[in-house]
Design a protein around this motif. Sequence first.
Motif, PDB file in Angstrom:
ATOM      1  N   ILE A 360       0.823  -1.207   0.000  1.00  0.00           N
ATOM      2  CA  ILE A 360       0.000   0.000   0.000  1.00  0.00           C
ATOM      3  C   ILE A 360       0.859   1.259   0.000  1.00  0.00           C
ATOM      4  O   ILE A 360       0.562   2.234  -0.700  1.00  0.00           O
ATOM      5  CB  ILE A 360      -0.963  -0.003   1.197  1.00  0.00           C
ATOM      6  CG1 ILE A 360      -1.978  -1.144   1.034  1.00  0.00           C
ATOM      7  CG2 ILE A 360      -1.697   1.330   1.309  1.00  0.00           C
ATOM      8  CD1 ILE A 360      -2.812  -1.039  -0.222  1.00  0.00           C
ATOM      9  N   LYS A 361       1.920   1.232   0.776  1.00  0.00           N
ATOM     10  CA  LYS A 361       2.803   2.404   0.837  1.00  0.00           C
ATOM     11  C   LYS A 361       3.377   2.721  -0.544  1.00  0.00           C
ATOM     12  O   LYS A 361       3.428   3.890  -0.950  1.00  0.00           O
ATOM     13  CB  LYS A 361       3.931   2.141   1.832  1.00  0.00           C
ATOM     14  CG  LYS A 361       4.944   3.267   1.975  1.00  0.00           C
ATOM     15  CD  LYS A 361       5.978   2.920   3.034  1.00  0.00           C
ATOM     16  CE  LYS A 361       6.984   4.056   3.231  1.00  0.00           C
ATOM     17  NZ  LYS A 361       7.798   4.298   2.036  1.00  0.00           N
ATOM     18  N   ASP A 364       0.650   4.120  -2.864  1.00  0.00           N
ATOM     19  CA  ASP A 364       0.340   5.494  -2.465  1.00  0.00           C
ATOM     20  C   ASP A 364       1.398   6.456  -3.009  1.00  0.00           C
ATOM     21  O   ASP A 364       1.077   7.520  -3.552  1.00  0.00           O
ATOM     22  CB  ASP A 364       0.271   5.570  -0.939  1.00  0.00           C
ATOM     23  CG  ASP A 364      -0.163   6.944  -0.443  1.00  0.00           C
ATOM     24  OD1 ASP A 364      -1.128   7.493  -1.011  1.00  0.00           O
ATOM     25  OD2 ASP A 364       0.463   7.459   0.505  1.00  0.00           O
ATOM     26  N   GLU A 394      -9.569   0.891  -1.508  1.00  0.00           N
ATOM     27  CA  GLU A 394      -9.820   2.074  -0.671  1.00  0.00           C
ATOM     28  C   GLU A 394      -8.865   3.204  -1.023  1.00  0.00           C
ATOM     29  O   GLU A 394      -9.271   4.379  -1.098  1.00  0.00           O
ATOM     30  CB  GLU A 394      -9.667   1.699   0.805  1.00  0.00           C
ATOM     31  CG  GLU A 394     -10.726   0.725   1.305  1.00  0.00           C
ATOM     32  CD  GLU A 394     -10.417   0.214   2.704  1.00  0.00           C
ATOM     33  OE1 GLU A 394      -9.422   0.690   3.304  1.00  0.00           O
ATOM     34  OE2 GLU A 394     -11.164  -0.666   3.191  1.00  0.00           O
ATOM     35  N   LEU A 395      -7.609   2.879  -1.231  1.00  0.00           N
ATOM     36  CA  LEU A 395      -6.621   3.915  -1.541  1.00  0.00           C
ATOM     37  C   LEU A 395      -6.904   4.552  -2.902  1.00  0.00           C
ATOM     38  O   LEU A 395      -6.811   5.779  -3.049  1.00  0.00           O
ATOM     39  CB  LEU A 395      -5.205   3.311  -1.532  1.00  0.00           C
ATOM     40  CG  LEU A 395      -4.074   4.306  -1.790  1.00  0.00           C
ATOM     41  CD1 LEU A 395      -3.968   5.318  -0.656  1.00  0.00           C
ATOM     42  CD2 LEU A 395      -2.736   3.567  -1.976  1.00  0.00           C
ATOM     43  N   LYS A 398      -9.865   6.839  -2.599  1.00  0.00           N
ATOM     44  CA  LYS A 398      -9.486   8.022  -1.811  1.00  0.00           C
ATOM     45  C   LYS A 398      -8.787   9.053  -2.690  1.00  0.00           C
ATOM     46  O   LYS A 398      -9.135  10.247  -2.684  1.00  0.00           O
ATOM     47  CB  LYS A 398      -8.580   7.613  -0.661  1.00  0.00           C
ATOM     48  CG  LYS A 398      -7.937   8.766   0.116  1.00  0.00           C
ATOM     49  CD  LYS A 398      -7.021   8.240   1.205  1.00  0.00           C
ATOM     50  CE  LYS A 398      -6.260   9.384   1.884  1.00  0.00           C
ATOM     51  NZ  LYS A 398      -5.320  10.055   0.977  1.00  0.00           N
ATOM     52  N   HIS A 399      -7.809   8.615  -3.461  1.00  0.00           N
ATOM     53  CA  HIS A 399      -7.084   9.556  -4.320  1.00  0.00           C
ATOM     54  C   HIS A 399      -8.002  10.117  -5.410  1.00  0.00           C
ATOM     55  O   HIS A 399      -7.891  11.307  -5.768  1.00  0.00           O
ATOM     56  CB  HIS A 399      -5.883   8.855  -4.966  1.00  0.00           C
ATOM     57  CG  HIS A 399      -4.665   8.804  -4.083  1.00  0.00           C
ATOM     58  ND1 HIS A 399      -3.915   9.913  -3.788  1.00  0.00           N
ATOM     59  CD2 HIS A 399      -4.066   7.767  -3.431  1.00  0.00           C
ATOM     60  CE1 HIS A 399      -2.902   9.579  -2.997  1.00  0.00           C
ATOM     61  NE2 HIS A 399      -2.978   8.268  -2.760  1.00  0.00           N
TER      62      HIS A 399
END
Length: 870
Positions: A360-361, A364, A394-395, A398-399
């Motif tokens: 995820i990092k 992102d 989800e990420l 979100k973006h």
Amino acid sequence: MQEKRRAILVVGAPRSGTSAAAQVISRLGVNFGNPDRFIDPQLNRHNPIFFELESLNRINDAIFGYFDKEWSDFDWLPKREVFSESVSNLFYSPVLQFIEQEFQNSPIIGLKDPRFCFTLPLWESVLNKIGFNVQYVLVRRSAQDIFKSNHSINQQPPNVNFRLVAHSYLMASEFIKSRPSAVLQYEDLLSAPRQSIQEVCRVLSLPSDNIDNAIASINKKLRHHNKQSAPSDYRYFSEIVDKRLDGNINASLYEEVCQSVSSDINKKSDNFAILNPHKLAYIENLSRAPITLLRIFNALWSRFDRQSIRQFIHTILAHTERDYRIWLKVFDSASTLSRQIHLSKNPLISVILPVYNPPIKFLDEAIKSVRQQTYPHWELCIADDASSDPAVRELIIKHAKEDSRIRYTFRPENGHISAASNSALELASGEYSALLDHDDLLHPRALQFVAEAINLHPEAEIIYSDEDKLDPNGNRKDPYFKPDFNYDLFLSQNMISHLGVYKTETMRKIGGFRVGMEGSQDYDLALRTLATAGSEKIIHIPRVLYHWRISEQSVASGSEAKPYAFTTGLSAINLYLLQKGVTASVRFFPQASSYQVIYAPPRPRPTIAFILLKSYTPSQIQALLESVSEYPASIYLIWNRSRQGEVPPQLQAVSGINIIEQPNSAHNIGALNQALQSLNEEYLCFLSADADSFSENWLDVLIGRASQPDAGAISPILLRKNQRLHGSGMITQEDGTLVNLFSGLKADRVRYYGWSHLARNFSVVSEKYFLIKREHFLAAGEFANIFSTFSYAVADLCMRLLKMGKRNVVIPYASIQIESPFALFSNIKKIKDKRNFRRIWKDDIAFDPAFNPNLTVKFSDIRFITQHKK
């Protein structure tokens, strides 16, 4: 009896104060030549009055060129026996002409060039023949000051400056120790000038009337030295040099130490496998360095008792990474990011981002690297390939909520990267599409530079950039500074890779990403685009705009990460060649994670004329004939009776050899063209170096490539007897110099992204051995008569072939072992030829498209530039 004229040679390491010394000596009545013809000091940041004649500099250039060396080559050991009588005679005329033009009948002349340290035996021999008594002034300066001064000029790491200073001083002092010479200590010249100058006058029998005038010439601003400020290891090194210069060193002891050091380096080499090939090259250089340098290094090693040998070697070899850090600071700093651009066209660029279960990092950061672009006209097209981690969805959402330029789709089932990339492509509405992996990063100005390229080249079908890698700590490393589009290199590796930007319409027209090519889907896409659009529409941006993340799953970590990628890569190349109607075999080359394309030679085998420009022995001719026995080959020996004497009976007796005698007193290009007019073979193979060993099927490999419609000059790799490279193609430089890439380095080491082992295009190939189709040779206009040396005649021919749309290729998997790197044609005339070459091709050689403006060649290997070019 008339007294002999005198020549005083000012000798010393670079930045040791030779300019200041020459200035003082000139005030004592010594003629150093016309100051209007001195090298411009502003080009070198030297003493305001440089006292170095351009014509003298060119002769030393020619001397080094004759031996195929650079003066900074640390394997360069020019003892007296190297400069044979024939070599001395070769340089007699140009030196005599130089003396007559610059000094007329001056009774005492002065010559200054730090490179005298390496060429003194030749200069003394020639000057003696002309009628001069030769004297020397050796200028010595504290090692600390020299290191600081050298570093400020060339930004070389300490270990390189150590070796340069040691090499210069030790070579010079060894030669002049038994000759009439004065030693001038630079610090003493500044602090006690009268005593220093009086001693020089005494030793060299110079009049002392002008000492006050000489003292007045000393620049007071040069009084900045401080002997006490040197760190202990610098002072120790200075002591070692001083002792050596004074003859107080036990030579037999050093011989023993040298052998142990060399042996220790060889034993420890296996322990440094974690170092990249560029660092290992320094271990090679160290183990083969001149004996005096090994002694110096051993003395230095003893001072590093707080570090292990491994730590010390890592310290002195780590300059490759250090240079990249310097490059980043100079060329990729925050100040460079602030530049504003004004474009007549602001194309929309779609960033294609297929996603499947990334950390995820990393995902992102990848998305943020797009959102943080300085160029605002983009859209991010994300296709999630049914990731099992809900945090991925989800990420992305979100973006997308935070930036309306982000478009996304969630695939219902996993289809792998080609299918996912096609789903992202379906979302794209931009004129161009840029490819991004889900764990990599774009440079903040990546799309800005792409937009600039589109404005400059609206016809572009593919735009690509240089790239580097991110280690687990986020540090940038291992940059790949690529050439402009290099067809043969591209068939060896996916040099486009990242950042790769494609015209969206063309991507859709050819069917997008091909399912079944996973792992090499972008390579396959580039190959199919090339087949459709042609190489003229592929544009390179020589800037690092993409950062690969090194991880266990990434190809950036090595070929083991995704072995299937290289299988699909083979398929992609084979499909491309099939589409183009080219018969060739492709094999994987694991050492460089690349490929080797071997073209099928034409059938029936064509006729070939082997043109020998050097006096081969019967055994060498026999070896050549045996290696080409399957071809209808003819051997032509170009012979100059006035230069070489009578043809030896043993050569006349060789069956199948045709001897063509040249009419003139020296080999020249016009006579060679005349000799070639009588030949009618389909291919011409030029040999200007002795060769006695050939790799298996070498001629099939060369003929196969030379038979392609785009082929220009085709060259094998040339090996020396010690299994080191003679060279791997020539890099052109702005001043007209031709640099032989990888010369002298070990042939079995894979260097700079495989370039030493992969077929690739060069602007110029070596004149020592190359093959060309006769009709292409004639279409290019043969060799130009304006050149006197074969090397520049070949370079000029290669440039004209490029203008015709032909490609000059070096193929490392065809190799020839040569006996000698020297050509029959005299290299002394290179000075004039270099000037002519630069005048004719100045717009083309300012930036060699087969190289990269961020790279340079030092010690025959590739290095990163660390300062702006002037």
